[in-house]
Design a protein around this motif. Sequence first.
Motif, PDB file in Angstrom:
ATOM      1  N   SER A 159       0.745  -0.996   0.231  1.00 58.22           N
ATOM      2  CA  SER A 159      -0.149   0.106  -0.002  1.00 58.22           C
ATOM      3  C   SER A 159       0.797   1.199  -0.130  1.00 58.22           C
ATOM      4  CB  SER A 159      -1.082   0.145   1.306  1.00 58.22           C
ATOM      5  OG  SER A 159      -1.666  -0.946   1.255  1.00 58.22           O
ATOM      6  N   ARG A 181      -4.565   6.600  -2.803  1.00 61.51           N
ATOM      7  CA  ARG A 181      -3.895   5.345  -1.969  1.00 61.51           C
ATOM      8  C   ARG A 181      -3.997   4.366  -3.045  1.00 61.51           C
ATOM      9  NH1 ARG A 181      -7.227   4.190   2.040  1.00 61.51           N
ATOM     10  NH2 ARG A 181      -8.287   2.512   1.025  1.00 61.51           N
ATOM     11  N   ASP A 183      -3.372   0.120  -3.451  1.00 59.82           N
ATOM     12  CA  ASP A 183      -3.487  -1.072  -2.716  1.00 59.82           C
ATOM     13  C   ASP A 183      -3.417  -2.216  -3.617  1.00 59.82           C
ATOM     14  OD1 ASP A 183      -3.646   0.050  -0.023  1.00 59.82           O
ATOM     15  OD2 ASP A 183      -5.458   0.741  -0.850  1.00 59.82           O
TER      16      ASP A 183
END
Length: 218
Positions: A159, A181, A183
Motif C-alpha cells: 500500500s 492510495r 493497494d
Amino acid sequence: MKIRVIASALAIAIAGFSTNLAGAATFGTIGPDNEALAPLGLTNPLSGYFGANLYLIGSNVTIQATVLGQEAGYNNRFSFYGQTYSSNGLTTFENDANGVAQFLQSGLSSGLLDFWFGANSALAALSATNGTNADNSSASIANFFVSFLPNATATFGQSVLLFLDDGAGGTSDNHDDLVVRLDIVGGHLAPVPVPAAGLLLVGALGGLAAIRRRRQSV
C-alpha cells in the motif's frame, strides 16, 4: 516474503535509480501545513520520498486506487490506467475504505505503474506522470510525494500514498492538492526497488543500498 522468492512476489516499489527516469528519489517529509494528514489519521509531519516513481513487481496483479480527497482551488485530475477522477475544485478528505472515488485494475504485470496527475494551473506543468515525476525543487512544477503504508520510510510495500502538489506555488506548496492510495489486492511483499527498463536484480539491490546511504547521510 524476502528477495529469494522474487519470481513469485508482488510489491509496489520505488524505481528512481535508472538514468531513463527524471532524477532519483529523495527522502523527506511533508507537513505541518498539509491539510490532508489530520483528517486521514496520518502523522504530521509524514515521511516519504520526493521525485519517486513507482514500479510493480509481479504478474496478473490487481491494484485498487482510492482517491482520498483534495484541498485545492484547481480542478485537478488523477488518471489510473485510463480511469480518471476530477476534483472539480472541491475540498474534502474521506478516511474510510471507499474514499471519494475508486478504480480497480486487474491483470497487471511488472513495470512502471500507469498513472498521472493533471494540474489545472497556468503556473504549473500540465501533469505529474509516474516515470517522469519531478522533484520538489520548484514550487511551480506539479509533482507527487510518495509514502508507503504502514511504514512511511520503506521503499516497498503493498500500500502506498500519493500526495499531489499542483504547482500553484507560494504557501500552497504542501502536497495536499489531491491524495490517492494504491493497494495491491492480495499478494506478498518483495523489498526490491526495481529500476525501469527491466534491469537485473543486482542493479536493483544496488539502488536500495544507495538510497539507504543517502538517508543515513542526511
